[in-house]
Design an enzyme around this catalytic site. Structure first.
Site, mmCIF file in Angstrom:
data_model
loop_
_atom_site.group_PDB
_atom_site.id
_atom_site.type_symbol
_atom_site.label_atom_id
_atom_site.label_comp_id
_atom_site.label_asym_id
_atom_site.label_seq_id
_atom_site.Cartn_x
_atom_site.Cartn_y
_atom_site.Cartn_z
ATOM 1 C CB ILE A 1 -9.748 9.103 -5.693
ATOM 2 C CG1 ILE A 1 -8.292 9.418 -5.342
ATOM 3 C CG2 ILE A 1 -10.239 10.033 -6.804
ATOM 4 C CD1 ILE A 1 -7.284 9.061 -6.419
ATOM 5 C CB THR B 1 -9.794 -4.164 -0.370
ATOM 6 O OG1 THR B 1 -9.559 -2.762 -0.564
ATOM 7 C CG2 THR B 1 -10.180 -4.818 -1.695
ATOM 8 C CB THR C 1 -1.447 6.256 -11.692
ATOM 9 O OG1 THR C 1 -0.259 6.821 -11.172
ATOM 10 C CG2 THR C 1 -1.089 4.886 -12.261
ATOM 11 C CG ASP C 2 1.880 10.596 -12.053
ATOM 12 O OD1 ASP C 2 1.692 9.588 -11.331
ATOM 13 O OD2 ASP C 2 2.406 11.645 -11.616
ATOM 14 C CD GLU C 3 2.834 5.777 -8.867
ATOM 15 O OE1 GLU C 3 3.443 4.715 -8.725
ATOM 16 O OE2 GLU C 3 2.255 6.356 -7.930
ATOM 17 C CE1 TYR D 1 -1.763 1.553 -8.578
ATOM 18 C CE2 TYR D 1 0.026 3.152 -8.697
ATOM 19 C CZ TYR D 1 -1.326 2.862 -8.733
ATOM 20 O OH TYR D 1 -2.248 3.878 -8.924
ATOM 21 C CB SER D 2 3.562 1.932 -12.349
ATOM 22 O OG SER D 2 4.819 1.312 -12.294
ATOM 23 C CE LYS E 1 -4.673 2.476 -12.300
ATOM 24 N NZ LYS E 1 -6.134 2.352 -11.970
ATOM 25 C CG ASN F 1 2.025 10.952 -5.815
ATOM 26 O OD1 ASN F 1 2.504 10.772 -6.935
ATOM 27 N ND2 ASN F 1 2.369 10.212 -4.781
ATOM 28 C CG HIS G 1 11.799 5.331 -4.165
ATOM 29 N ND1 HIS G 1 12.123 5.813 -2.925
ATOM 30 C CD2 HIS G 1 10.674 5.990 -4.536
ATOM 31 C CE1 HIS G 1 11.244 6.720 -2.559
ATOM 32 N NE2 HIS G 1 10.361 6.842 -3.529
ATOM 33 C CE1 TYR H 1 7.353 2.605 6.145
ATOM 34 C CE2 TYR H 1 5.198 1.748 6.755
ATOM 35 C CZ TYR H 1 5.989 2.521 5.933
ATOM 36 O OH TYR H 1 5.426 3.209 4.890
HETATM 37 P P1 NAD Z 1 -7.909 3.267 -2.748
HETATM 38 O O1 NAD Z 1 -6.973 2.122 -2.547
HETATM 39 O O2 NAD Z 1 -8.112 4.251 -1.653
HETATM 40 O O3 NAD Z 1 -9.358 2.702 -3.112
HETATM 41 C C1 NAD Z 1 -9.548 1.629 -3.987
HETATM 42 C C2 NAD Z 1 -10.984 1.131 -3.809
HETATM 43 O O4 NAD Z 1 -11.181 0.037 -4.728
HETATM 44 C C3 NAD Z 1 -11.283 0.586 -2.407
HETATM 45 O O5 NAD Z 1 -12.524 1.076 -1.951
HETATM 46 C C4 NAD Z 1 -11.338 -0.919 -2.596
HETATM 47 O O6 NAD Z 1 -12.213 -1.575 -1.696
HETATM 48 C C5 NAD Z 1 -11.828 -1.023 -4.034
HETATM 49 N N1 NAD Z 1 -11.430 -2.293 -4.660
HETATM 50 C C6 NAD Z 1 -10.189 -2.847 -4.687
HETATM 51 N N2 NAD Z 1 -10.224 -4.035 -5.317
HETATM 52 C C7 NAD Z 1 -11.514 -4.209 -5.724
HETATM 53 C C8 NAD Z 1 -12.187 -5.254 -6.421
HETATM 54 N N3 NAD Z 1 -11.529 -6.352 -6.833
HETATM 55 N N4 NAD Z 1 -13.510 -5.139 -6.662
HETATM 56 C C9 NAD Z 1 -14.195 -4.037 -6.232
HETATM 57 N N5 NAD Z 1 -13.608 -3.031 -5.546
HETATM 58 C C10 NAD Z 1 -12.287 -3.111 -5.293
HETATM 59 O O7 NAD Z 1 -7.417 3.959 -4.081
HETATM 60 P P2 NAD Z 1 -7.433 5.494 -4.510
HETATM 61 O O8 NAD Z 1 -6.204 6.147 -4.026
HETATM 62 O O9 NAD Z 1 -8.751 6.073 -4.185
HETATM 63 O O10 NAD Z 1 -7.299 5.347 -6.093
HETATM 64 C C11 NAD Z 1 -8.444 5.173 -6.900
HETATM 65 C C12 NAD Z 1 -8.009 5.041 -8.349
HETATM 66 O O11 NAD Z 1 -7.279 6.190 -8.750
HETATM 67 C C13 NAD Z 1 -7.094 3.839 -8.605
HETATM 68 O O12 NAD Z 1 -7.453 3.274 -9.849
HETATM 69 C C14 NAD Z 1 -5.697 4.449 -8.674
HETATM 70 O O13 NAD Z 1 -4.851 3.706 -9.517
HETATM 71 C C15 NAD Z 1 -6.004 5.819 -9.273
HETATM 72 N N6 NAD Z 1 -5.074 6.888 -8.892
HETATM 73 C C16 NAD Z 1 -4.753 7.114 -7.577
HETATM 74 C C17 NAD Z 1 -3.876 8.153 -7.253
HETATM 75 C C18 NAD Z 1 -3.523 8.456 -5.817
HETATM 76 O O14 NAD Z 1 -2.623 9.279 -5.576
HETATM 77 N N7 NAD Z 1 -4.165 7.862 -4.831
HETATM 78 C C19 NAD Z 1 -3.326 8.946 -8.263
HETATM 79 C C20 NAD Z 1 -3.684 8.685 -9.590
HETATM 80 C C21 NAD Z 1 -4.563 7.659 -9.894
HETATM 81 P P1 TYD Z 2 3.294 7.095 -1.672
HETATM 82 O O1 TYD Z 2 2.366 7.962 -0.892
HETATM 83 O O2 TYD Z 2 3.382 5.643 -1.323
HETATM 84 O O3 TYD Z 2 2.903 7.291 -3.207
HETATM 85 P P2 TYD Z 2 3.692 6.815 -4.571
HETATM 86 O O4 TYD Z 2 4.665 5.776 -4.214
HETATM 87 O O5 TYD Z 2 2.570 6.293 -5.383
HETATM 88 O O6 TYD Z 2 4.302 8.065 -5.116
HETATM 89 O O7 TYD Z 2 4.761 7.693 -1.560
HETATM 90 C C1 TYD Z 2 5.039 9.037 -1.917
HETATM 91 C C2 TYD Z 2 6.544 9.233 -1.774
HETATM 92 O O8 TYD Z 2 6.895 9.119 -0.393
HETATM 93 C C3 TYD Z 2 7.354 8.172 -2.507
HETATM 94 O O9 TYD Z 2 8.520 8.768 -3.066
HETATM 95 C C4 TYD Z 2 7.750 7.195 -1.407
HETATM 96 C C5 TYD Z 2 7.863 8.081 -0.177
HETATM 97 N N1 TYD Z 2 7.527 7.401 1.094
HETATM 98 C C6 TYD Z 2 8.436 7.414 2.168
HETATM 99 O O10 TYD Z 2 9.533 8.008 2.081
HETATM 100 N N2 TYD Z 2 8.098 6.767 3.316
HETATM 101 C C7 TYD Z 2 6.921 6.100 3.453
HETATM 102 O O11 TYD Z 2 6.676 5.499 4.534
HETATM 103 C C8 TYD Z 2 5.992 6.106 2.363
HETATM 104 C C9 TYD Z 2 4.668 5.390 2.467
HETATM 105 C C10 TYD Z 2 6.335 6.779 1.202
#
Ligand code: NAD
Ligand code: TYD
Length: 350
Positions: free
Chosen positions: A13, A37, A131-133, A156-157, A160, A185, A290, A347
């Protein structure tokens, strides 16, 4: 020139957000702080790396000295904080990394902003992306609103949710100007192939099994990543200080229905016979704890700030699949080396 620090800007993001701000706001200097990372990848930003209003800083948000001296030197006006450990499955395997980054890292940034800004808070903002989680898991009915009680259920949640509490505490106790958004998501280009959609695209391309947890009946509310970046932009500029905004796509999908739609798009785009990708579906042991269903009520951001999603799920998914098909080198580069070890532990050996 307003100086804006975006953390986690090399991730999924964050990279879309950095690009959006760098291109849309030439009068802002955008600083992207990321420690790179496994989830961070500067290739995500190669198209803007030479722009004059963009600078990358390799640093870790958990390092107090690095973060404090950076704020001291650069004197940022605002922070948009996305850096985090972000994957539920990894948090189950290794929760401490999540506590360290998501909690300690966030508090470090809050302290550094507070020290740097002092009492001169004019135009300052600490925007925390969450996050909504944090709201936990819904049954068949109901939606998460901004007033839903926190009830996080995964490491994780929980990490956050804790970080959200600290951000609010710094607002109420020290008067730090903050805003928080909690999004559903995301999916789209550049997402690391550990999350459902890119993992399954990659497996289909490699004719590998599609590992569906449990019966595939869990529900998620999906939002295209570029709609999230526009929502963040909107909240950053128009959101009220101290407020929380939920962001979501009004787009709930049972995992198995989403997977079947993805399979049919993959068959169509790769010229395979209909049903080829679906035959790879394999039901495996459910994820521990889950969450059954996430669904966002996004009426506050819609009514107050006028934001709503711009693409349908079908459109967004097609754009996403096309991006992965056109960027196989990106996929190959992020799935070599360490990724294979992660995949086997998650897996194969489970
Ligand atoms: P991502 O895992 O793709 O990216 C996270 C980034 O943070 C990476 O570039 C990583 O290198 C950097 N990072 C991690 N630890 C760090 C540290 N200690 N110092 C500096 N940089 C660090 O994550 P994303 O999916 O892009 O999510 C970004 C944000 O949005 C997160 O805070 C996540 O909780 C939130 N979010 C994500 C989703 C989703 O569906 N992906 C939904 C809602 C909220
Ligand atoms: P994920 O993309 O990991 O997001 P989140 O757990 O934050 O919602 O997973 C989305 C949904 O898909 C979640 O219900 C778990 C399921 N899932 C699988 O069934 N198989 C997989 O290999 C993964 C990664 C997720």
């Amino acid at each position: 020139m307003r100086k804006i620090l975006i953390t986690g800007g090399a991730g999924f993001i964050g990279s879309h957000l950095v690009r959006h701000f760098v291109n849309k706001y030439p009068n802002y200097n955008i600083y992207n702080l990321d420690c790179l990372t496994y989830a961070g990848n500067l290739a995500n930003l190669s198209d803007i790396e030479n722009k004059s209003n963009y600078k990358f800083i390799k640093a870790d948000i958990t390092s107090e000295s690095d973060v404090f001296s950076l704020f001291e030197i650069e004197k940022f006006d605002a922070v948009i904080h996305l850096a985090a450990e972000s994957h539920v499955d990894r948090s189950i395997a290794n929760p401490m990394a999540f506590i360290h980054t998501n909690l300690v890292g966030t508090v470090n940034l809050l302290n550094a902003a507070r020290k740097s800004w002092g009492s001169d808070l004019n135009g300052k903002l600490f925007y925390h992306v969450s996050t909504d989680e944090v709201y936990g898991s819904l049954n068949d009915i109901g939606l998460f609103t901004e007033n839903t009680s926190y009830d996080p259920r995964s490491p994780y949640s929980a990490s956050k949710a804790s970080s959200d509490h600290f951000v609010r505490a710094w607002h109420h106790t020290y008067g730090l100007p903050v805003v928080i958004s909690n999004c559903s998501n995301n999916y789209g280009p550049n997402q690391f192939p550990e999350k459902l959609i890119p993992l399954f695209i990659n497996n289909i391309l490699n004719n590998k099994p599609l590992p569906v947890y449990g019966k595939g009946e869990n529900v998620r509310d999906w939002l295209f990543v570029l709609d999230h970046t526009v929502a963040i932009d909107t909240i950053f500029h128009k959101g009220r200080i101290g407020e929380t905004y939920n962001i979501g796509g009004h787009n709930e999908w049972k995992n198995i229905d989403l997977i079947k739609l993805l399979c049919s798009i993959m068959d169509k785009k790769t010229g395979r016979n209909p049903g080829t990708s679906e035959s790879l579906i394999t039901y495996i042991k459910d994820r521990a704890g889950h969450d059954l269903r996430y669904a966002i009520d996004a009426s506050k951001i819609q009514n107050e700030l006028g934001w709503k999603p711009s693409v349908t799920f079908e459109q967004g998914l097609e754009i996403t699949v096309e991006w992965y098909l056109n960027n196989k080198e990106w996929l190959e580069s992020v799935t070599s080396g360490e990724y294979q070890k992660y995949y086997d532990n998650q897996y194969i050996k489970r």
